[in-house]
Design a protein around this motif. Structure first.
Motif, mmCIF file in Angstrom:
data_model
loop_
_atom_site.group_PDB
_atom_site.id
_atom_site.type_symbol
_atom_site.label_atom_id
_atom_site.label_comp_id
_atom_site.label_asym_id
_atom_site.label_seq_id
_atom_site.Cartn_x
_atom_site.Cartn_y
_atom_site.Cartn_z
ATOM 1 N N VAL A 65 2.780 2.213 -0.614
ATOM 2 C CA VAL A 65 3.402 3.357 -1.104
ATOM 3 C C VAL A 65 3.063 4.394 -0.394
ATOM 4 C CG1 VAL A 65 4.051 4.752 -3.162
ATOM 5 C CG2 VAL A 65 3.912 2.487 -3.177
ATOM 6 N N ASP A 67 2.451 8.365 0.117
ATOM 7 C CA ASP A 67 2.175 9.233 -0.847
ATOM 8 C C ASP A 67 2.335 10.736 -0.136
ATOM 9 O OD1 ASP A 67 2.603 7.885 -3.267
ATOM 10 O OD2 ASP A 67 0.341 7.339 -3.200
ATOM 11 N N LEU A 87 9.144 0.093 0.058
ATOM 12 C CA LEU A 87 10.366 0.878 -0.430
ATOM 13 C C LEU A 87 11.779 0.210 -0.350
ATOM 14 C CD1 LEU A 87 11.376 3.857 -1.172
ATOM 15 C CD2 LEU A 87 11.629 4.361 1.372
ATOM 16 N N TRP A 96 16.690 4.351 -4.026
ATOM 17 C CA TRP A 96 15.413 3.987 -3.249
ATOM 18 C C TRP A 96 14.255 4.134 -4.173
ATOM 19 C CZ3 TRP A 96 15.354 1.084 1.248
ATOM 20 C CH2 TRP A 96 16.515 1.317 1.962
ATOM 21 N N LYS A 97 13.519 3.070 -4.352
ATOM 22 C CA LYS A 97 12.346 3.168 -5.022
ATOM 23 C C LYS A 97 11.305 2.443 -4.282
ATOM 24 C CE LYS A 97 14.495 3.115 -9.510
ATOM 25 N NZ LYS A 97 14.846 2.257 -10.809
ATOM 26 N N TRP A 98 10.112 3.092 -4.749
ATOM 27 C CA TRP A 98 8.737 2.389 -4.313
ATOM 28 C C TRP A 98 8.241 1.246 -5.128
ATOM 29 C CZ3 TRP A 98 7.183 3.705 0.214
ATOM 30 C CH2 TRP A 98 7.314 4.798 0.881
ATOM 31 N N THR A 99 7.475 0.408 -4.757
ATOM 32 C CA THR A 99 7.228 -0.794 -5.476
ATOM 33 C C THR A 99 6.245 -0.463 -6.605
ATOM 34 O OG1 THR A 99 5.070 -1.026 -3.851
ATOM 35 C CG2 THR A 99 7.159 -2.372 -3.482
ATOM 36 N N ASP A 100 5.973 0.839 -6.761
ATOM 37 C CA ASP A 100 5.118 1.263 -7.873
ATOM 38 C C ASP A 100 6.058 1.764 -8.845
ATOM 39 O OD1 ASP A 100 5.887 3.911 -6.887
ATOM 40 O OD2 ASP A 100 3.666 4.583 -6.813
ATOM 41 N N TYR A 104 12.339 7.536 -4.565
ATOM 42 C CA TYR A 104 12.088 8.072 -3.041
ATOM 43 C C TYR A 104 12.963 9.228 -2.917
ATOM 44 C CZ TYR A 104 12.454 8.125 1.899
ATOM 45 O OH TYR A 104 12.669 8.399 3.260
ATOM 46 N N TRP A 138 10.526 6.361 9.309
ATOM 47 C CA TRP A 138 10.857 5.395 8.315
ATOM 48 C C TRP A 138 12.386 4.947 8.896
ATOM 49 C CZ3 TRP A 138 9.507 7.810 2.977
ATOM 50 C CH2 TRP A 138 8.198 7.884 3.159
#
Length: 156
Positions: A65, A67, A87, A96-100, A104, A138
Motif C-alpha cells: 500500500v 502511503d 490497489l 479503488w481500494k487498497w488491500t488494507d 484511493y 501507476w
C-alpha cells in the motif's frame, strides 16, 4: 552502531536478518528490504494479482500500500519490471481500494483503460517503470496479467 545477526529461517532466501540499533531489534527476512519500519519483498516471479496477494499473505504480509511520495520513490528505485501493488476496484467498478481497506484518492489513474472496450476490464493496479511520480507510475490492467509483485510487512 548496527550489529547484523542471523537467526531463524525464512520462506524466501534463507535466514532472517536481524539489526540491532540502540537496543531495539529490527529485522527483515533475508531477501527482503527494510525501509521506514516496513519490510518489502520484490518478487522475480510472474503471477496474477490474486496469486501475488496470496503469496504475500502466506508469509504474513500483503501487497504494498503506497502511503507517501517517499515510499513511491523507494519502490520506483527497486522495481525493474511492471509490478503489482495492493490497489484494485474488483469489488465495485470505479471504487479503488487498497488491500488494507483504505480508499484511493488520485483521479487520473487508474482509469479502466480509459473505457476502451478493446482493453477489457482493468481492475488491478501496478507500478510501471516509466517514472518515479505516482501519477505517471501507476496504471490499471487486467488482474490476470502475470506480473512481478511487492509484498509489504510492518516491523512488529
Amino acid at each position: 552502531m548496527t550489529r547484523v545477526l542471523y537467526g531463524e529461517t525464512s520462506r524466501w532466501g534463507g535466514p532472517l536478518l536481524r539489526r540491532e540499533r540502540g537496543g531495539k531489534k529490527k529485522s527483515c527476512r533475508i531477501g527482503w528490504t527494510l525501509f521506514n519500519n516496513f519490510c518489502y519483498f520484490f518478487s522475480c516471479e510472474l503471477t496474477s494479482w490474486e496469486a501475488s496477494r496470496q503469496n504475500c499473505q502466506q508469509v504474513g504480509a500483503d501487497l504494498v500500500v503506497v502511503d507517501t511520495s517517499e515510499e513511491q520513490k523507494f519502490l520506483s528505485k527497486n522495481v525493474k519490471k511492471d509490478t503489482w501493488i495492493g490497489l484494485n476496484d474488483v469489488e465495485t467498478e470505479g471504487t479503488w481500494k487498497w488491500t488494507d481497506g483504505n480508499p484511493y484518492w488520485y483521479k487520473k489513474q487508474p482509469d479502466n483503460g480509459n473505457n476502451d472496450p478493446t482493453l477489457g476490464e482493468e481492475d488491478c493496479a501496478h507500478l510501471r517503470i516509466a517514472d518515479t511520480t505516482w501519477e505517471a507510475n501507476w496504471n490499471d490492467i487486467s488482474c490476470n496479467k502475470p506480473l512481478q509483485w511487492v509484498c509489504e510487512k510492518k516491523l512488529g
